[in-house]
Structures are given as C-alpha cells and as structure tokens.
Scaffold this motif. Structure first.
Motif, PDB file in Angstrom:
ATOM      1  N   LEU A   1       0.832  -1.201   0.000  1.00  0.00           N
ATOM      2  CA  LEU A   1       0.000   0.000   0.000  1.00  0.00           C
ATOM      3  C   LEU A   1       0.871   1.258   0.000  1.00  0.00           C
ATOM      4  N   LEU A   2       0.316   2.347  -0.539  1.00  0.00           N
ATOM      5  CA  LEU A   2       1.000   3.642  -0.478  1.00  0.00           C
ATOM      6  C   LEU A   2       0.951   4.149   0.953  1.00  0.00           C
ATOM      7  N   MET A   3       2.104   4.549   1.491  1.00  0.00           N
ATOM      8  CA  MET A   3       2.143   4.890   2.912  1.00  0.00           C
ATOM      9  C   MET A   3       3.060   6.065   3.162  1.00  0.00           C
ATOM     10  N   ASP A   4       2.623   6.941   4.078  1.00  0.00           N
ATOM     11  CA  ASP A   4       3.476   7.975   4.639  1.00  0.00           C
ATOM     12  C   ASP A   4       4.044   7.403   5.927  1.00  0.00           C
ATOM     13  N   SER A   5       5.353   7.064   5.901  1.00  0.00           N
ATOM     14  CA  SER A   5       5.928   6.289   7.012  1.00  0.00           C
ATOM     15  C   SER A   5       6.006   7.076   8.301  1.00  0.00           C
TER      16      SER A   5
ATOM     17  N   PHE B   1      -2.039   5.610   5.291  1.00  0.00           N
ATOM     18  CA  PHE B   1      -2.139   4.839   4.056  1.00  0.00           C
ATOM     19  C   PHE B   1      -3.065   5.570   3.085  1.00  0.00           C
ATOM     20  N   LYS B   2      -2.576   5.730   1.860  1.00  0.00           N
ATOM     21  CA  LYS B   2      -3.335   6.436   0.832  1.00  0.00           C
ATOM     22  C   LYS B   2      -3.870   5.426  -0.179  1.00  0.00           C
TER      23      LYS B   2
ATOM     24  N   ASP C   1      -5.795   4.933  -3.741  1.00  0.00           N
ATOM     25  CA  ASP C   1      -6.067   5.680  -4.970  1.00  0.00           C
ATOM     26  C   ASP C   1      -7.120   5.018  -5.846  1.00  0.00           C
TER      27      ASP C   1
ATOM     28  N   GLN D   1      -6.142  -0.131  -5.035  1.00  0.00           N
ATOM     29  CA  GLN D   1      -5.448  -1.007  -4.092  1.00  0.00           C
ATOM     30  C   GLN D   1      -6.388  -1.488  -3.001  1.00  0.00           C
TER      31      GLN D   1
ATOM     32  N   SER E   1      -7.604   8.625   2.326  1.00  0.00           N
ATOM     33  CA  SER E   1      -6.523   8.224   3.242  1.00  0.00           C
ATOM     34  C   SER E   1      -7.118   7.641   4.515  1.00  0.00           C
TER      35      SER E   1
END
Length: 915
Positions: A311-315, A320-321, A323, A326, A482
């Motif tokens: 998954l797209l993630m800002d650590s 978790f983003k 779109d 996913q 998000s």
C-alpha cells in the motif's frame, strides 16, 4: 566796520557713507558776507554746529571765499543711526585781528543720511526646521523658513531669495521661504528627508551657514494590527511561546465600541489534521486507558504484518493512501471470525467527493465470502458522501428482519479533512462518534439474516473481496482517500474521556496567565484548541490579551514544518454596525526538527547454563542485565566565534529520557518448538504499566507507550525454558526496540545462549570441557552507549593451540602414572568418595587446574595418601580440579606445569565449535 552778518543757505542735505568721515552736502557749505572785501569784517572765520553729541564738525577751507566742509568726528555706523539733523551757523572774523565785534549768520538746518554698506550676511532664525507630512499628498506649503540680515538699508537688509542646496530631492522653495513637495511622497520608499537651505539678501550675499530642514513622511493611517512578525520559530521542548508579544491595533482614532478577534492555527496538512502522537492505535488505546484487545488492521509493514506492504504509505505518520486501485487482505486468524454483539471499529479518515464515482461504494472495511458467493457479512463504506455500516447477522432460531444497514449523513465525510471515527456496535444499536461527538444514524434498514454455510470469509481493507458471481475472485468497490489507525476490537469504548484522549492534538493555541487577562475580555477555544475567539470593549485590553496568546507543542519529537496562522478581526463603532475594516494577519509558526535520538541496547550478549536450569519450572532469565539508553548529539557553539574556533565546535552527547512503544525479542534461526521450548513472562510484571505483550514461536513482543525504565524492568524478567535440551545446543535471540512506531529504532542486540550437557566420554573430553567452560560463563560488560564486537569475531590464537597440545601430553602422563599407582592399592574408599562427587554440578566459578606429572614419591606415607587422591580423580569424570598439597615437593620440583583457566581473561570469548 563790520556792518553785515554772514549769510548761508537755510537748509542743507548731506550723505555720508558708513565707516567714512566725509559728508557730501547739497548745496555745498559756503558763507557770504557783504562786508567783503574788507579784511576781517568780510571774511568767514568759523562754522558752529549746535546739537547734543553730534558726531560732526565743520571747518573753514577759505576765509575769503567762505567755503567750508562738514566731516564726521568718528566712524559712523548705519546700524546704530541712519540719519542726523542739527543746526549750523557761520561766523565772520569781526572788526579786527582780535575778532571783536564778530557777527553770526542765521541758523541753517542740516539733515544727513548715512549710506549703508553690505557688511552682514543673512542668518536663519532657527537652527533646524521640522515638519511632518502624510504620504500621497501634494502640499502648497509644508513649512516656511525665514532668514534675517542686520544691515540697515532695505537693499542689504531684505532677503531677496532662498535656495535648496541638497540635490535630487522632491522639494522646492519660493522667495518667501515656503517649502513644498514636487511629487507625492511614499512612506515605504523613504520615512524621512533631510534638506539644506540657504538665503540671499538683495545684495546677493548668501548666508554663511545653511539651515537643516527635516521632513518626516507619515504613512496614511490604515486601520490594522501593527508590530507583529510573520515568522515565529518554535524549537522542540520550548513549551509555550507567545505568538505576538508586541502587537497592537491601530484604529486611526475611530470611535471603537467593541472588537471581535479570531485566531486560527491551520494544521490540517500536518499528519492527521494536527500534530498527534504517531504511536500505533493499539499502543494509544492502552495509553488512554481502553481495555486491551484492539487488533490493528493497518499496521506498519513488517515480517509479521506484511499485508500492508503493497500500500502507499506515509511512514512518518503511518498514513495509508488509497487511490482506487489497491486493497489489502487481512490474513486469517488476525480477527476472530465470530465477533460478538459488542465490538468497536476505530479509524482516522480523510475523504473528499469523487467526481464520476457517485454511485460507486467505497469500501473501508469489508468481511465477505472468500469463494463461491458474494455475501457481505459486515462492512464499513462510503457511498455518496454518506457513511454506511453493514452488519448481517447469522441465521438463528428467529428468522426475522433485523437492522442491517446504518446510514450517517455528515458534511465532514467529504470535506477532505482528517476526522476520527468510532463505530460502536451494541447490536441492535450502532452509534457513531466523530471527533468525539455522538451521531445517531439518520436511516436504519432491515434485512434477513444470512444462512449458515461453510464458505470461508475474507476480511479486506480499502476494497471488498468479490468471491462469487465473477469468473475469477477479485477486489471491487475501491476506496479513494486516506486511512490510518484502523482497528477492530471486541467490546465497546469505555468512556468519552478515552475517546477524547485517542483523538487529542498535541499542539494548539494557549493563553499565558489567564488570570491576568483584562476585565471584559471574553474568550472561547474550540475542542482541539486550534481556534481561539476573543471579544472585548477596550482596545488596550484586547492588545494585552492578544500578546498572551501562544503556541504549544507537547510532543517530545514534534513533526517539523510550517503551521499557518490567521488572525481576523471585526470592529464596531458607536451607533454603527461596522465602521472600519481590519486586514487579516497571515503568519506562520516554523517548528524545527528535534534532535534525533540514538537508542542503544547493551547487556550480556553470551552465556551458558547447565541443561538442568533450562529444564526447571522457571527456566533461565534471558536478559538479566539489559540496559536501554538513548543519547542525542548536539553541537556546542563556542562563545568566541573566530575562524579557528568555528572549525572546532565540540560535539556533545547527552543522555535523554523518552518513551518506547515496543520491544521485540525475536528468535534467530529456526522458530521455537512449542512442544519443548518457550519464552515466558509473568503477566503480573505488566501490571501498573501501559504495557501489553504477545507471544509466538517467532519471539516475544512487548508493546505500549511507557518509559525505557519500565521496558528494562519487564525485559529483565523474560525467561527461556527448554525441556527438550538434548535436541538443542544453543539458541540465538535478537532484541530491538522502537519509539514512535518505528520512527526511531535501536540497535539490534544479539544474544547467544548455550545449553551445557553432562558428558560421560573420556578424560580428554573432560579436560577440554573444563577449559572451554569459563568462556561461556564470561559476561563482557561494555560501557554504556557502546556496542563491542570483540566477542563476535575471535580467531583461535597460537597460545590456544599450544595449550591444547600441552594438555594432551599432561593427560597422557597423568593417565599412565595413575594406572601404575592403582595396581598397588585398593579402591574401596576412593569409589565411595567418587559416588559423592558424581552428584555435583560444576558451577560458574573460575576454574584452576594444577597438574604435576613428574612428582617423586620418596616418603611412603605421603605416597599412599596421594595415590588415593589420584585414584579418585581417575574414576570420577565430573571432577573440576586437582591440587597438590605438598609444599616441600612443589618447591623442589622445577619442572612443575600449571594450566590455569580463570574468569576475567580478556581473550576467552572463543566459541566451542571453534575449539
């Protein structure tokens, strides 16, 4: 005979130049006498002047012709007196040489004017002239300068012209001294002008000293806040800092009756709407006092929680983003299959309207059939900016309609801002908490229960798994937005206090010293303290109150970056709704990056214990002396900043205290065999702490937000048990700790544990075993904050090989000597004593072996005693040492050899396998 008196004119006009003595008369001074040419009687002997202190005198130039001259007795100053008037008379010489019978003329009036000389320069009345003008205006006259001249005549005493000496200034001056501006002045361009001016009299003589003229430019009065800084700097750990310490409101003398001010801290782009703790939701719920049992469905990716890896993630903030492409499958066994009638779903969500997808459901959480069918058992999704929770109960005895879909319509669902949602299920009632406020569903629809089946279920996040009605099972109903901190937990959230704690911002606005706020000031904070409203009647009180407004961030490691500030105000005047407009303030707080801590784990990294200890009920303490230390590196700035000092700034390492949120003790190599080994911890050790623990064959995990000291206490109580020691020779473990959900991690601390088995082989093995043993017992202590690798890479040295060869020779000689002695003696007493010694386990103390194979037996009684001792050593295989008691023989024997192995040797980290 002197018959006639002299005759002169009745009046004279004269001119004299100052600082000169000659008077020019009109008509000329001449006296006539009718007695001429009679000597004496017809001659003029004198002119007499009548008048007090007249500075003139008249002299006769020719007695016969009667010609005379008027002159000044002393220099004449026009500045003292411009004109003189006096009486003059002529006298003849009389009737004889003696001057008897003289006669005088009538009195004539003499009027003399003093002619001026331009001897003085113009001088200004003031030393400095000052004026203030308002920007943007053209003035006919800003101010007038004036000069004077001390000369007496109009020609030289009058000022005929003024002139500006300073070049390139937007000013002009007329002949009367009036100064005006030639163009509109700007306060922003120049606050003040200084110009030099001179003056000329009508004789074109200019002033000896020019005069200074200061013109101050005043800005056009604009109502608004003044004396504030656009950038406010905030360093971590600063506490509360004022935002506008010198601010004041300019109202341009307007009759203000009340002021209404709103201060807004805009943090919606920081983390989840503001700077919050970035611990996992499980740790936060434990910290806030919620009961344990929360299951984190969106954890940070790791070896044990790998379903979020794609998954797209800002650590930094574990966000978790999604779109719309996913989804994540939650592995079986993470969440119980049959949730009770009471359970809670918590999540942070940021969602906006999705153009073109209005009819599509956007799944947050979905539990559906894995194959064959497409039944949704429970789900949380967004549909047309409405939040919907679906719960289909299983079929039971009552085959009736039941509440199945719960709908909430809230503007916040699609406002593209972060909000905290809690769905509290107490079937048949479902309650939504959003940002701490309770919302009941506006629509509840009923449905039939689901009939039981043996089809497995699939729990997903970000999309719903479609197992049936398609050729190949796939994801559907993707989420756009998000998500963070998505958890599901049996049971309900206990209280509003817990909810407030879970969503609390760690930054916001504050007021320093509420008690000192002026009377009549009303103020109000919003729940997150990001908006402050203040209202008052007095301008000065509002100024003082606004100076006390401050920013605070209670996080030890805040999120660095900009926080925007906006101050908007409305002013009301007497008898009017709104009289003046106050422009908004746009400023920002710059939060600096905190110094990054270095977390270091130290302790005994290698030990050995007899198998019996591992097999005991309590097992072996795994980390008895573990130490967790955090340090931060700072640059110390010297006071003297010369060039060579700048290059020598000292690096200072300071120890700091902060919390941890998990420590994992992982097994290296094969996982634990639950049938013969385990890691154990008394749960009483967790009481009174914000800690919880999970155990598995991969290791032991302790989690929760608590101090490093609390983690040390718990880790020091962790035990390792192995009741199948024959199958295990050693175990390796790795300890790693984290702060802020992995934002800061410690070093990987490796520990090796050896299990010592009893050996009944031969004496050679016995001696080798004794030599190696202290090296497993050795505990190398390192200074705090350092990790040594000495024990990790030891190469067998030449000394070690020599020792092994010597020991082999010694054992051979001992065996031969003992065998010969045994043939001559009985073994009864020796066997009894060997049975006793066999029961002893050798301890962890230092070992000393002293062997003298060349001993001479000269005394019969001594030889008999020593033969018994040697006999015992030969028969018991677990003996730990042999010593010689005869001091005399020790002194005589120069060939004696000792093999000493003792604890504390710096090079005894040799591994058993290397030997």
């Amino acid at each position: 005979v002197n018959k006639h008196k002299p005759w002169i004119e009745t009046s004279y006009h004269g001119i004299i130049t100052e600082n000169n003595d000659t008077v020019i008369l009109d008509p000329p001074l001449v006296a006539l006498d009718k007695d001429a040419p009679v000597p004496f009687a017809g001659e003029i002997c004198a002119f007499k002047i009548h008048g007090q202190e007249t500075p003139f005198e008249a002299v006769v130039l020719n007695k016969t012709s009667g010609e005379g001259r008027l002159r000044a007795k002393s220099p004449i100053d026009c500045e003292l007196q411009k004109e003189y008037t006096f009486i003059i008379q002529a006298y003849d010489c009389g009737s004889g040489p003696g001057g008897t019978n003289w006669k005088k003329s009538h009195k004539a009036v003499v009027h003399i004017q003093v002619k001026d000389v331009n001897e003085f320069s113009p001088a200004f009345k003031e030393s400095v002239y000052k004026a203030t003008v308002t920007e943007g205006k053209i003035y006919d006259s800003i101010l007038q300068v004036e000069a004077i001249d001390e000369d007496c005549s109009p020609q030289y005493s009058q000022i005929c012209n003024y002139e500006i000496v300073t070049a390139d200034v937007p000013f002009a001056i007329d002949r009367n001294g009036n100064i005006r501006n030639t163009e509109k002045l700007s306060y922003d361009k120049q606050h003040q002008y200084e110009i030099m001016v001179t003056a000329f009299d009508c004789g074109q003589k200019h002033a000896t000293e020019d005069v200074l003229v200061r013109v101050n430019v005043k800005p056009v009065c604009k109502p608004g806040w003044q004396d504030w800084n656009k950038r406010i700097e905030y360093r971590p750990g600063s506490g509360s800092i004022p935002l506008f310490p010198s601010i004041h409101l300019e109202t341009c003398d307007g009759p203000v009756s009340s002021i209404h001010t709103t201060i807004e801290l805009q943090t919606n782009y920081i983390g989840k709407g503001c700077d919050r703790e970035t611990y996992s939701e499980k740790s936060l719920q434990k910290l806030c006092g919620a009961s344990s049992g929360a299951i984190d469905l969106l954890p940070s990716p790791s070896t044990t929680t790998n379903w979020t890896a794609g998954l797209l993630m800002d650590s930094n903030d574990i966000i978790f983003k999604f779109d719309g492409k996913q989804g994540a499958k939650i592995p079986d066994g993470i969440v119980p299959k049959n949730l009770t009638d009471q359970f809670t779903i918590t999540l942070w969500m940021k969602h906006g309207p999705s153009p073109g997808l209005r009819a599509e459901k956007e799944t947050i959480l979905c539990n559906s059939d894995k194959t064959e069918m497409n039944r949704h058992h429970y789900a949380l999704y967004v549909h047309n900016c409405r939040l919907v929770f679906l719960l289909r109960k299983d079929f039971d005895q009552a085959d009736t309609f039941r509440p199945a879909e719960f709908h909430w319509k809230l503007d916040q669902i699609c406002d593209k801002e972060w909000h905290y949602y809690i769905v509290n299920v107490e079937f048949p009632v479902v309650t939504l908490y959003m940002d701490g406020t309770t919302y009941e569903p506006y629509l509840v629809t009923n449905d039939w229960p689901i009939h039981p089946s043996h089809i497995a279920m699939q729990l997903t996040v970000g999309a719903c798994w479609q197992g049936g009605e398609v050729t190949k099972p796939r994801f559907a109903q993707y989420f756009h937005g998000s998500l963070a901190s998505l958890t599901i937990r049996p049971g309900k959230i206990e209280s509003q206090k817990v909810i407030s704690c879970l969503q609390a911002c760690k930054e916001g606005l504050d007021i320093n010293s509420l008690e000192s706020l002026g009377q009549g000031i009303k103020y109000h904070f919003n729940p997150s303290q990001s908006v402050l409203v203040m209202e008052g009647d007095d301008i000065e009180n509002i100024n003082q109150a606004l100076r006390k407004v401050s920013y605070i961030n209670s996080r030890q490691f805040p999120t660095a970056g900009v926080r925007r500030l906006k101050v908007s105000s409305k002013v009301q005047c007497f008898g009017e709704d709104v009289c003046i407009s106050i422009p908004d303030i746009d400023a920002y707080v710059m939060v600096f990056q905190a110094n990054e801590p270095k977390i270091t784990i130290t302790g005994m990294d290698h030990f050995a214990r007899p198998a019996a200890q591992f097999e005991s009920e309590r097992g072996v303490i795994l980390l008895p002396d573990i130490r967790i230390v955090s340090t931060v590196t700072k640059m110390e700035h010297p006071v003297d900043l010369r060039e060579h000092d700048r290059a020598n700034k000292q690096v200072v390492v300071e120890e700091m205290l902060h919390n941890l949120d998990f420590c994992d003790v992982l097994v290296i190599g094969a996982e634990l065999d639950p049938e013969q080994e385990c890691l154990e911890l008394d749960h009483g050790e967790l009481q009174g702490k914000h800690l919880d623990a999970t155990n598995s064959t991969a290791g032991y995990s302790i989690y929760g937000v608590d101090s490093m000291f609390s983690y040390e206490q718990v880790l020091r109580k962790l035990r390792y048990r192995n009741w199948g020691t024959l199958a295990t020779a050693d175990r390796k473990f790795r300890v790693k700790c984290s702060e802020l959900n992995g934002r800061y991690t410690s070093n990987e601390f490796n520990l090796e544990v050896n299990i010592l088995h009893s050996s009944n082989s031969n004496f050679m093995d016995h001696v080798n075993h004794m030599i190696v043993q202290p090296q497993f017992l050795q505990s190398v202590q390192h200074p705090e904050g350092s990790v040594s690798a000495v024990h990790n890479s030891v190469v067998p040295s030449v000394a070690t090989i020599v020792i092994i060869i010597c020991v082999s020779i010694l054992v051979f000689v001992i065996t031969l000597g003992v065998y010969r002695i045994r043939t001559a003696h009985q073994h009864g007493a020796a066997e009894h004593e060997a049975a006793k010694e066999n029961e002893m386990d050798w301890d962890d103390s230092a070992l000393t072996i002293t062997v003298n194979p060349m001993e001479k037996y000269e005394k019969p009684h001594q030889a008999e005693e020593e033969s018994e001792e040697e006999d015992i050593d030969d028969e018991e295989e677990d003996t730990t040492s042999a010593e010689s008691d005869d001091s005399e023989e020790e002194e005589e024997d120069e060939e004696e050899e000792e093999v000493i192995v003792q604890k504390g040797d710096k090079q005894n980290a040799t591994r058993q396998e290397q030997l």
